[in-house]
Design an enzyme around this catalytic site. Structure first.
Site, PDB file in Angstrom:
ATOM      1  CB  THR A  67      -0.983  -0.107   1.191  1.00 36.43           C
ATOM      2  OG1 THR A  67       0.027  -0.118   2.392  1.00 36.43           O
ATOM      3  CG2 THR A  67      -2.123  -0.937   1.116  1.00 36.43           C
ATOM      4  N   GLY A  68       2.118   1.314  -0.063  1.00 44.80           N
ATOM      5  CA  GLY A  68       3.012   2.119  -0.077  1.00 44.80           C
ATOM      6  C   GLY A  68       3.411   2.516  -1.327  1.00 44.80           C
ATOM      7  CB  ILE A 118      15.683  -8.218   6.333  1.00 44.87           C
ATOM      8  CG1 ILE A 118      16.817  -7.008   5.629  1.00 44.87           C
ATOM      9  CG2 ILE A 118      15.115  -7.112   7.520  1.00 44.87           C
ATOM     10  CD1 ILE A 118      15.966  -5.833   4.844  1.00 44.87           C
ATOM     11  CE1 TYR A 175      -3.889  -2.870  10.931  1.00 46.64           C
ATOM     12  CE2 TYR A 175      -5.670  -2.516  12.610  1.00 46.64           C
ATOM     13  CZ  TYR A 175      -4.251  -1.973  11.874  1.00 46.64           C
ATOM     14  OH  TYR A 175      -3.900  -0.798  11.956  1.00 46.64           O
ATOM     15  CE  LYS A 235      -1.090  -3.333  13.169  1.00 48.76           C
ATOM     16  NZ  LYS A 235       0.465  -2.594  12.872  1.00 48.76           N
ATOM     17  NE  ARG A 272      -6.333   4.139   6.281  1.00 48.66           N
ATOM     18  CZ  ARG A 272      -5.098   4.341   6.704  1.00 48.66           C
ATOM     19  NH1 ARG A 272      -4.656   4.021   7.999  1.00 48.66           N
ATOM     20  NH2 ARG A 272      -4.076   4.483   5.631  1.00 48.66           N
TER      21      ARG A 272
END
Ligand code: NAD
Ligand code: UDP
Length: 314
Positions: free
Chosen positions: A36-37, A62, A144, A148, A185
């Site tokens: 989404t970036g 990573i 979600y 989280k 949103r």
């Protein structure tokens, strides 16, 4: 000068954090899979020797040198996080393990972007950090919300078990320039609809509430949390200025001078009825509170959207 990794740094909040931290003279490495970036959000920094972009999915490990990691990677809009719920859980669980593992190895400080969604459809109002929440573990938002919640669990346990120096911030609804037109949103939907003269889509009766924080206030709170010594949170970061979705719709129609009309649509399942942060902990521990009035913040956002529409962005 610190070497700072920002996962999700190509997204809405992450890119504003990138701007702030580069502005303070730090080195910033953005790690993002561009789900989404967008590259557009950091293209201005590409010639800066203190800036680097790594296209990488955080569900894979990573290895990278860092003093601090701001772990923001995760789609935040219900439309995007529900489009591939298993991936959302993997991002929150495996992504958070990978970034905590990295911090453990290199001795970096770690901050995770948690959310007011850990409170679910809250039975306590306003929500304090001590509230455990009311979350449906198998509902459409659970990938979600529960993701989280596990991210918080992992963060706290890497701190207690492995000595990683961690911070948990619980972010409440945030808005501002750079939100995607199709983000889904409420603030971005209503502004795009108002500027295009389309119907404003209010879900349910519009009596549900949210408390909207402007992005510059939020990034200031996030950075203050990272920099506070001997503080681990969780801490609520948001603007306690609560309003109904109908009030928001009317305000955006007024501020844009739009001729749009309100259209009521079906309320999504498990949509929280109300949400408002108690920010007394942040005020006490960080000396932080939001300063941007909602009308000013919305006007800045509307101007950004107008500019992007006139530049031909779809
Ligand atoms: P956003 O969708 O604009 O940004 C998320 C970024 O993470 C994007 O750049 C995306 O490409 C990247 N990303 C997603 N999955 C990834 C993966 N597996 N590997 C690498 N990169 C990945 O959302 P945002 O509003 O900027 O939210 C940032 C963070 O703040 C998220 O963790 C979100 O849950 C949290 N948060 C945001 C809000 C809000 O109101 N905006 C509220 C509560 C919490
Ligand atoms: N909402 C709405 N119309 C829209 C998008 C969202 O009425 O076009 C409502 C949604 O049902 C919710 C509130 O606005 O009650 C905030 O939704 P958003 O997706 O922005 O955030 P979240 O529900 O995660 O707080």
């Amino acid at each position: 000068m610190a070497r700072i990794v920002i996962t999700g740094g190509a997204g809405f909040i992450g890119s504003h954090l990138t701007d702030e931290l580069l502005g303070k003279g730090h080195e910033v490495v953005v790690v993002d899979n561009l789900h989404t970036g967008r590259k557009k959000n950091f293209v201005a920094h590409l010639g800066n020797p203190r800036f680097e972009f790594i296209r990488h999915d955080v569900i894979e490990p990573i290895l990278i040198e860092a003093d601090e990691v701001y772990h923001m990677a995760c789609p935040a809009s219900p439309v995007h996080y529900q489009s591939n719920p298993v991936k959302t859980v993997k991002t929150n669980v495996m992504g958070t393990i990978n970034m905590l593992g990295l911090c453990k190895r290199v001795g970096a400080k770690f901050l995770v972007a948690s959310t007011s969604e850990v409170y679910g459809d809250p039975l306590e109002h306003p929500q304090k950090e001590s509230y455990w929440g009311n979350v449906n573990p198998i509902g459409p938002r659970s990938c979600y919300d529960e993701g989280k919640r596990v991210a918080e669990t992992l963060t706290e346990n890497y701190r207690l078990q492995n000595g990683v120096n961690t911070r948990i911030v619980r972010i409440f609804n945030t808005y501002g320039p750079r939100m995607l037109f199709n983000d889904g949103r409420v603030v971005s939907n209503f502004i795009v609809q108002a500027l295009r003269g389309e119907d404003i889509t209010v879900y349910g009766e519009g009596s549900q509430t949210r408390s909207f924080c402007f992005v510059s206030d939020l990034t200031a709170g996030i950075i203050a949390t990272m920099n506070k010594v001997d503080f681990h949170g969780p801490v609520n970061l948001g603007n306690p200025n609560e309003m109904t979705i109908n009030e928001l719709a009317k305000l955006i129609i007024e501020l844009t001078g739009s001729c749009s009309r309100i259209r009521f649509e079906r309320l999504p399942k498990d949509d929280p009825t109300r949400r408002k942060p108690d920010i007394s902990l942040a005020q006490r521990e960080l000396g932080w509170k939001p300063t941007v009035d909602v009308k000013k913040g919305l006007m800045d956002t509307i101007k950004d959207f107008e500019r992007r529409i006139s530049d031909g962005e779809k």
